[in-house]
Design a protein around this motif. Structure first.
Motif, PDB file in Angstrom:
ATOM      1  N   ASN A  27       0.700  -1.345   0.039  1.00 50.43           N
ATOM      2  CA  ASN A  27      -0.044  -0.140  -0.027  1.00 50.43           C
ATOM      3  C   ASN A  27       0.711   1.320   0.177  1.00 50.43           C
ATOM      4  N   THR A  28       2.072   1.289   0.452  1.00 50.72           N
ATOM      5  CA  THR A  28       2.862   2.319   0.625  1.00 50.72           C
ATOM      6  C   THR A  28       3.953   2.421  -0.127  1.00 50.72           C
ATOM      7  N   ALA A  29       4.540   3.558  -0.636  1.00 42.93           N
ATOM      8  CA  ALA A  29       6.042   3.499  -1.235  1.00 42.93           C
ATOM      9  C   ALA A  29       7.012   3.800  -0.138  1.00 42.93           C
ATOM     10  N   PHE A  30       7.787   2.985   0.082  1.00 40.62           N
ATOM     11  CA  PHE A  30       8.866   3.010   0.890  1.00 40.62           C
ATOM     12  C   PHE A  30      10.367   3.407   0.280  1.00 40.62           C
ATOM     13  N   ASP A  31      11.128   3.994   0.950  1.00 44.89           N
ATOM     14  CA  ASP A  31      12.190   4.243   0.237  1.00 44.89           C
ATOM     15  C   ASP A  31      13.807   3.838   0.884  1.00 44.89           C
ATOM     16  N   TYR A  32      13.696   3.099   2.253  1.00 46.21           N
ATOM     17  CA  TYR A  32      14.743   2.431   2.945  1.00 46.21           C
ATOM     18  C   TYR A  32      14.358   1.500   3.811  1.00 46.21           C
ATOM     19  N   PHE A  33      14.824   0.260   3.576  1.00 43.43           N
ATOM     20  CA  PHE A  33      14.582  -1.074   4.081  1.00 43.43           C
ATOM     21  C   PHE A  33      15.766  -1.368   4.939  1.00 43.43           C
ATOM     22  N   PRO A  34      15.695  -1.049   6.250  1.00 43.40           N
ATOM     23  CA  PRO A  34      16.865  -1.673   7.145  1.00 43.40           C
ATOM     24  C   PRO A  34      16.497  -2.952   7.800  1.00 43.40           C
ATOM     25  N   TRP A  35      17.405  -3.428   8.148  1.00 46.31           N
ATOM     26  CA  TRP A  35      17.387  -4.732   9.177  1.00 46.31           C
ATOM     27  C   TRP A  35      17.965  -4.734  10.291  1.00 46.31           C
ATOM     28  N   TYR A  36      17.331  -4.788  11.526  1.00 49.34           N
ATOM     29  CA  TYR A  36      17.696  -4.626  12.851  1.00 49.34           C
ATOM     30  C   TYR A  36      17.906  -6.003  13.562  1.00 49.34           C
ATOM     31  N   GLN A  37      19.156  -6.151  14.320  1.00 49.42           N
ATOM     32  CA  GLN A  37      19.168  -7.455  15.161  1.00 49.42           C
ATOM     33  C   GLN A  37      19.279  -6.927  16.513  1.00 49.42           C
ATOM     34  N   ASP A  53      16.209   0.911  -5.154  1.00 50.88           N
ATOM     35  CA  ASP A  53      16.936   0.923  -6.660  1.00 50.88           C
ATOM     36  C   ASP A  53      17.957   0.058  -6.481  1.00 50.88           C
ATOM     37  N   VAL A  54      18.325  -0.858  -5.817  1.00 46.66           N
ATOM     38  CA  VAL A  54      19.174  -1.983  -5.586  1.00 46.66           C
ATOM     39  C   VAL A  54      18.537  -3.221  -5.485  1.00 46.66           C
ATOM     40  N   SER A  55      18.947  -4.331  -6.160  1.00 45.42           N
ATOM     41  CA  SER A  55      18.159  -5.702  -6.017  1.00 45.42           C
ATOM     42  C   SER A  55      18.792  -6.399  -4.855  1.00 45.42           C
ATOM     43  N   GLU A  56      20.094  -6.183  -4.803  1.00 45.86           N
ATOM     44  CA  GLU A  56      20.838  -7.151  -3.794  1.00 45.86           C
ATOM     45  C   GLU A  56      21.937  -6.215  -3.181  1.00 45.86           C
ATOM     46  N   LYS A  57      22.047  -6.425  -1.737  1.00 46.00           N
ATOM     47  CA  LYS A  57      23.292  -5.946  -0.883  1.00 46.00           C
ATOM     48  C   LYS A  57      23.920  -6.859  -0.094  1.00 46.00           C
ATOM     49  N   GLU A  59      27.049  -7.827   3.036  1.00 47.21           N
ATOM     50  CA  GLU A  59      27.793  -7.275   3.878  1.00 47.21           C
ATOM     51  C   GLU A  59      28.268  -8.430   4.777  1.00 47.21           C
ATOM     52  N   GLY A  60      29.476  -9.073   4.270  1.00 48.41           N
ATOM     53  CA  GLY A  60      29.928 -10.170   5.090  1.00 48.41           C
ATOM     54  C   GLY A  60      29.199 -11.280   4.946  1.00 48.41           C
ATOM     55  N   ARG A  61      28.450 -11.764   5.957  1.00 46.33           N
ATOM     56  CA  ARG A  61      27.624 -13.126   5.684  1.00 46.33           C
ATOM     57  C   ARG A  61      26.219 -12.676   5.567  1.00 46.33           C
ATOM     58  N   PHE A  62      25.833 -11.444   5.560  1.00 44.39           N
ATOM     59  CA  PHE A  62      24.697 -11.042   5.536  1.00 44.39           C
ATOM     60  C   PHE A  62      24.342 -10.425   4.237  1.00 44.39           C
ATOM     61  N   THR A  63      23.306 -10.619   3.604  1.00 45.62           N
ATOM     62  CA  THR A  63      22.584 -10.368   2.243  1.00 45.62           C
ATOM     63  C   THR A  63      21.112 -10.102   2.410  1.00 45.62           C
ATOM     64  N   ILE A  64      20.669  -8.871   1.853  1.00 49.23           N
ATOM     65  CA  ILE A  64      19.519  -8.505   1.575  1.00 49.23           C
ATOM     66  C   ILE A  64      19.085  -8.744   0.194  1.00 49.23           C
ATOM     67  N   SER A  65      18.038  -9.395  -0.428  1.00 43.63           N
ATOM     68  CA  SER A  65      17.534  -9.464  -1.362  1.00 43.63           C
ATOM     69  C   SER A  65      16.499  -8.547  -1.839  1.00 43.63           C
ATOM     70  N   PHE A  66      16.172  -8.020  -2.703  1.00 40.21           N
ATOM     71  CA  PHE A  66      14.980  -6.926  -2.856  1.00 40.21           C
ATOM     72  C   PHE A  66      14.299  -7.063  -4.308  1.00 40.21           C
ATOM     73  N   ASN A  67      13.038  -7.354  -3.917  1.00 38.18           N
ATOM     74  CA  ASN A  67      11.977  -7.550  -5.385  1.00 38.18           C
ATOM     75  C   ASN A  67      11.002  -6.482  -5.150  1.00 38.18           C
ATOM     76  N   LYS A  68      11.249  -5.039  -6.061  1.00 43.21           N
ATOM     77  CA  LYS A  68      10.244  -4.158  -5.818  1.00 43.21           C
ATOM     78  C   LYS A  68       9.135  -4.357  -6.542  1.00 43.21           C
TER      79      LYS A  68
END
Lengths: 114, 115
Positions: A27-37, A53-57, A59-68
């Motif tokens: 329902n809403t446009a978001f522009d930033y997607f963080p993960w917290y531990q 605007d990025v599909s994957e990021k 950092e070390g053993r951690f990866t975010i995959s993004f499907n807009k």
């Protein structure tokens, strides 16, 4: 209504395995997607974040995959370790009028067994 | 460099009482946000302060109020406490400089128990 849905609620992984946590928004446009531990008794700590605007990021053993198009994003923890046992939260920030407000998922409790 | 600090760490109050929680932001940060985290849930946005003004508010009643001081520290006040106010209250600071896009860093929280 702005919502972020997170799954699974809990996850058990063997040491060395891959942990995968999924989130979806609607329902809403978001522009930033963080993960917290978050460890018990502690505040959430920023783990990794991605912009749409990025599909994957990675950092070390951690990866975010993004499907807009599907409005979904996920966290992958490679070579999971017992020290990774914690609760993980995905979050999203609204694009307009958000003033840095974060909307969190309900969390995933990860247990990595040795 | 000290991170975000909060006080007290734990607090026990009874219904109807009032409580004040305090937050000192990370050095160099100008914006403070407050979140409520119920047990087993994700943090819920209460409000945000920038330049000593409440900039945005979440879906919380007027019993929840706040303040930001010239040194950027902040207080969260809750009046007429209810049992349902029992939660971990988190403070997050960021450097926004009016743009509203800084990364948020969280403090350890204040655990409030209302009896």
């Amino acid at each position: 209504q702005q919502q972020v849905k997170q799954s699974p609620q809990s996850l058990i992984v063997q040491k060395g395995g891959i942990s995968i946590i999924n989130c979806a928004y609607e329902n809403t446009a978001f522009d930033y997607f963080p993960w917290y531990q978050q460890f018990p008794g502690k505040g959430p700590a920023l783990l990794i974040a991605i912009r749409p605007d990025v599909s994957e990021k990675k950092e070390g053993r951690f990866t975010i995959s993004f499907n807009k198009s599907a409005k979904q994003f996920s966290l992958h923890i490679m070579d999971s370790q017992p020290g990774d046992s914690a609760t993980y939260f995905c979050a999203a920030r609204p694009f307009s009028g958000g003033y840095n407000k974060l909307i969190f998922g309900a969390g995933t409790r990860l247990a990595v067994h040795p | 460099d000290a991170g975000v600090t909060q006080s007290p760490t734990h607090l026990i109050k009874t219904r109807g009482q009032q409580v004040t929680l305090r937050c000192s932001p990370k050095s160099g940060h100008d914006t403070v946000s407050w979140y409520q985290q119920a047990l087993g849930q994700g943090p819920q946005f209460i409000f945000q302060y920038y330049e000593e003004e409440e900039r945005q508010r979440g879906n919380f009643p007027d019993r929840f109020s706040g303040h930001q001081f010239p040194n950027y520290s902040s207080e969260l006040n809750v009046n007429a406490l209810l049992l349902g106010d029992s939660a971990l209250y988190l403070c997050a600071s960021s450097l926004d400089a009016g743009v509203g896009r800084g990364t948020q860093y969280f403090g350890p929280g204040t655990r409030l128990l209302v009896l």
